[in-house]
Motif scaffolding. Structure first.
Motif, PDB file in Angstrom:
ATOM      1  N   GLU A   1      15.142  -0.171   7.622  1.00 59.81           N
ATOM      2  CA  GLU A   1      15.053  -1.509   7.042  1.00 59.81           C
ATOM      3  C   GLU A   1      15.967  -2.440   7.854  1.00 59.81           C
ATOM      4  N   PRO A   2      15.396  -3.372   8.628  1.00 61.02           N
ATOM      5  CA  PRO A   2      16.206  -4.220   9.506  1.00 61.02           C
ATOM      6  C   PRO A   2      17.371  -4.921   8.818  1.00 61.02           C
ATOM      7  N   LYS A   3      17.163  -5.417   7.586  1.00 61.61           N
ATOM      8  CA  LYS A   3      18.254  -6.134   6.908  1.00 61.61           C
ATOM      9  C   LYS A   3      19.442  -5.220   6.613  1.00 61.61           C
ATOM     10  N   GLU A   4      19.161  -3.953   6.322  1.00 63.33           N
ATOM     11  CA  GLU A   4      20.232  -2.976   6.120  1.00 63.33           C
ATOM     12  C   GLU A   4      20.834  -2.565   7.451  1.00 63.33           C
ATOM     13  N   LEU A   5      19.987  -2.398   8.432  1.00 57.95           N
ATOM     14  CA  LEU A   5      20.415  -1.931   9.751  1.00 57.95           C
ATOM     15  C   LEU A   5      21.440  -2.866  10.380  1.00 57.95           C
ATOM     16  N   VAL A   6      21.207  -4.171  10.291  1.00 54.29           N
ATOM     17  CA  VAL A   6      22.094  -5.123  10.975  1.00 54.29           C
ATOM     18  C   VAL A   6      23.487  -5.188  10.357  1.00 54.29           C
TER      19      VAL A   6
ATOM     20  N   LEU B   1      18.492  -9.072  14.009  1.00 59.66           N
ATOM     21  CA  LEU B   1      17.581  -9.001  12.870  1.00 59.66           C
ATOM     22  C   LEU B   1      16.136  -9.239  13.311  1.00 59.66           C
ATOM     23  N   GLN B   2      15.915 -10.300  14.071  1.00 60.49           N
ATOM     24  CA  GLN B   2      14.554 -10.568  14.548  1.00 60.49           C
ATOM     25  C   GLN B   2      14.113  -9.507  15.555  1.00 60.49           C
ATOM     26  N   ALA B   3      15.045  -9.028  16.360  1.00 57.59           N
ATOM     27  CA  ALA B   3      14.708  -8.013  17.362  1.00 57.59           C
ATOM     28  C   ALA B   3      14.279  -6.706  16.707  1.00 57.59           C
ATOM     29  N   PHE B   4      14.948  -6.329  15.618  1.00 55.39           N
ATOM     30  CA  PHE B   4      14.621  -5.074  14.934  1.00 55.39           C
ATOM     31  C   PHE B   4      13.272  -5.139  14.219  1.00 55.39           C
ATOM     32  N   HIS B   5      12.784  -6.337  13.969  1.00 60.83           N
ATOM     33  CA  HIS B   5      11.437  -6.442  13.405  1.00 60.83           C
ATOM     34  C   HIS B   5      10.379  -6.125  14.459  1.00 60.83           C
TER      35      HIS B   5
ATOM     36  N   GLN C   1      12.609  -0.972  16.142  1.00 58.25           N
ATOM     37  CA  GLN C   1      13.721  -0.497  15.322  1.00 58.25           C
ATOM     38  C   GLN C   1      13.791   1.035  15.372  1.00 58.25           C
ATOM     39  N   PRO C   2      14.713   1.669  14.635  1.00 55.29           N
ATOM     40  CA  PRO C   2      14.838   3.128  14.708  1.00 55.29           C
ATOM     41  C   PRO C   2      13.549   3.902  14.483  1.00 55.29           C
ATOM     42  N   GLN C   3      12.704   3.429  13.582  1.00 56.47           N
ATOM     43  CA  GLN C   3      11.428   4.108  13.343  1.00 56.47           C
ATOM     44  C   GLN C   3      10.581   4.152  14.621  1.00 56.47           C
ATOM     45  N   ASP C   4      10.637   3.053  15.381  1.00 61.75           N
ATOM     46  CA  ASP C   4       9.906   2.999  16.650  1.00 61.75           C
ATOM     47  C   ASP C   4      10.544   3.912  17.688  1.00 61.75           C
ATOM     48  N   THR C   5      11.871   3.988  17.666  1.00 64.66           N
ATOM     49  CA  THR C   5      12.583   4.885  18.581  1.00 64.66           C
ATOM     50  C   THR C   5      12.191   6.327  18.325  1.00 64.66           C
ATOM     51  N   VAL C   6      12.191   6.715  17.054  1.00 66.00           N
ATOM     52  CA  VAL C   6      11.807   8.077  16.674  1.00 66.00           C
ATOM     53  C   VAL C   6      10.391   8.386  17.158  1.00 66.00           C
ATOM     54  N   ARG C   7       9.475   7.450  16.913  1.00 57.81           N
ATOM     55  CA  ARG C   7       8.077   7.646  17.305  1.00 57.81           C
ATOM     56  C   ARG C   7       7.950   7.747  18.829  1.00 57.81           C
TER      57      ARG C   7
ATOM     58  N   TRP D   1      18.114   0.569  23.012  1.00 56.81           N
ATOM     59  CA  TRP D   1      16.661   0.768  23.013  1.00 56.81           C
ATOM     60  C   TRP D   1      15.926  -0.532  22.683  1.00 56.81           C
ATOM     61  N   THR D   2      16.405  -1.236  21.647  1.00 53.97           N
ATOM     62  CA  THR D   2      15.705  -2.440  21.194  1.00 53.97           C
ATOM     63  C   THR D   2      15.748  -3.555  22.208  1.00 53.97           C
ATOM     64  N   THR D   3      16.944  -3.891  22.693  1.00 57.23           N
ATOM     65  CA  THR D   3      17.047  -4.999  23.647  1.00 57.23           C
ATOM     66  C   THR D   3      16.365  -4.661  24.970  1.00 57.23           C
TER      67      THR D   3
END
Length: 403
Positions: free
Chosen positions: A57-62, A73-77, A80-86, A391-393
């Motif tokens: 959940e991006p809001k929790e993650l940040v 916050l916008q970047a994790f949308h 995010q970690p779910q995408d990293t795992v996948r 990973w995100t940036t």
């Protein structure tokens, strides 16, 4: 299109992979100054590599980023970690979740992660140049001429700076016109000399609440989590978290402040006093020093009960019971310096975030210049959050080179 990526760490390699896969016609080159890529990744997490954190959940993650939370916050949308795992699972590197939310490869080996990333580089025909030290960057012909150590000059249309915490990377960014927010340590332990902690190294508390008042500052910093007593003072996830959020204030104060510690989850001083009073009613003849009135390590109780002496509970005064309750819920400890946290190498500071467009990770000052990873003034607490920033940036920076 020629794209140069400076830095062969997690952010640089991931940005190169994303760029090459998104723009198959592009020539992508990673320039790494050392002779071995992914050095920090290989040794992270004690050689296991804490790839990310199980928070989707991006809001929790940040909330785990003392600096950069608003921008991420916008970047994790987008990634995010779910995408990293996948992403890793699709390439044969499944991740597992530990009790505290940290995620590691199921092999428990960072080499698995490194091999995956380098394998993708090779598959996508990304050129990896090792020992390639960039001495200067000149903005020319809507691109960049890179002067390498040894005299070679190479032109690229686009440039990604992903040099991590290397001083040379910050200097290159500064010379290209970017503000560098001063660097200070983040994620560190506290040096505390106090008789209440003497000879208690190794004693831990599964859930402590911390409130830090830094000398000369009005703000109070708070954190919660496991706490560990060490030979030099205090450590554990709660201390590391509060050190990150208070990093700049602590640096300015010379690492001086007062830390209040509560070791009874959800219990305030009044409730702790009542607990001691009830224990006194039923165990009046017991000695105070050897019989904790709360669920705390006996060795620690003996230290905080030392002022009571050899009294039994029957002889304990209300004032003494109040003092014990305070020690359990808001004991004050003076911080007189910082220690180290050897599993992480994290700094607060870097390229000013106001100068970067987080929709693309492109510079707002220099068209065609992108940033990824720790070179930015972004840092997270321990637990896989700094890798997730990488990973995100990097994913976003690598996505944006089509124009």
């Amino acid at each position: 299109m020629n794209v140069a990526i400076l830095g062969g760490g997690a952010a640089g390699i991931f940005a190169a992979i994303r760029c090459a896969s998104t723009h198959p016609g592009a020539r992508v080159v990673v320039l790494e100054g050392t002779r071995r890529p992914l050095t920090k990744l290989r040794i992270s997490g004690g050689g296991r590599c804490n790839v990310t954190h199980h928070c989707f959940e991006p809001k929790e993650l940040v909330r785990n980023y003392p600096r950069g939370s608003r921008e991420l916050l916008q970047a994790f949308h987008r990634f995010q970690p779910q995408d990293t795992v996948r992403w890793f699972e699709e390439r044969g590197v499944p991740l597992k979740v530990e009790a505290d939310g940290r995620m590691f490869p199921t092999t428990d080996s960072s080499e698995t992660v490194a091999a995956c990333l380098l394998g993708e580089l090779k598959r996508l025909q990304v050129e990896l140049r090792l020992g390639a030290i960039v001495r200067a960057i000149a903005r020319e012909n809507n691109g960049f001429t890179l002067s390498l150590q040894g005299g070679a000059a190479v032109f690229f249309d686009k440039l990604v700076l992903a040099t991590g915490g290397a001083p040379a990377g910050y200097e290159l960014a500064r010379k290209l016109g970017h503000e560098i927010v001063p660097l200070v340590p983040s994620l560190f332990t506290f040096m505390v000399k106090d008789p209440r902690l003497a000879e208690l190294a190794g004693v831990s508390f599964p859930r402590a609440t911390l409130a830090l008042k830094v000398d000369g500052e009005s703000e109070t910093f708070e954190a919660e989590g496991p706490l560990l007593i060490t030979h030099w003072g205090l450590s554990g996830p709660a201390v590391l978290r509060i050190s990150a959020f208070a990093a700049r204030a602590l640096h300015a104060s010379g690492y001086r402040g007062t830390l209040r510690i509560g070791i009874l989850p959800g219990v305030n001083a009044d409730a702790a006093f009542e607990r001691i009073a009830r224990y006194k009613e039923t165990h009046a003849r017991r000695g105070v020093a050897g019989n904790p009135a709360a669920d705390v390590p006996k060795r620690f109780w003996e230290k905080i009960a030392a002022p009571v002496g050899a009294k039994t509970y029957a002889d304990v005064t209300k004032l003494e019971a109040r003092a014990l309750a305070d020690e359990l819920t808001r004991g004050a400890y003076a911080i007189h310096g910082k220690g180290e946290f050897k599993e992480e190498f994290v700094t607060a500071g870097g390229v000013a975030l106001k100068e970067v467009d987080f929709r693309t990770m492109q510079s707002k000052i220099v068209p065609g210049l992108f940033f990824a990873g720790e070179i930015l003034d972004v840092d997270g607490v321990t637990g896989g959050f700094n890798f997730q920033n990488a990973w995100t940036t990097a994913w976003i920076a690598g996505s944006g080179h089509g124009g």
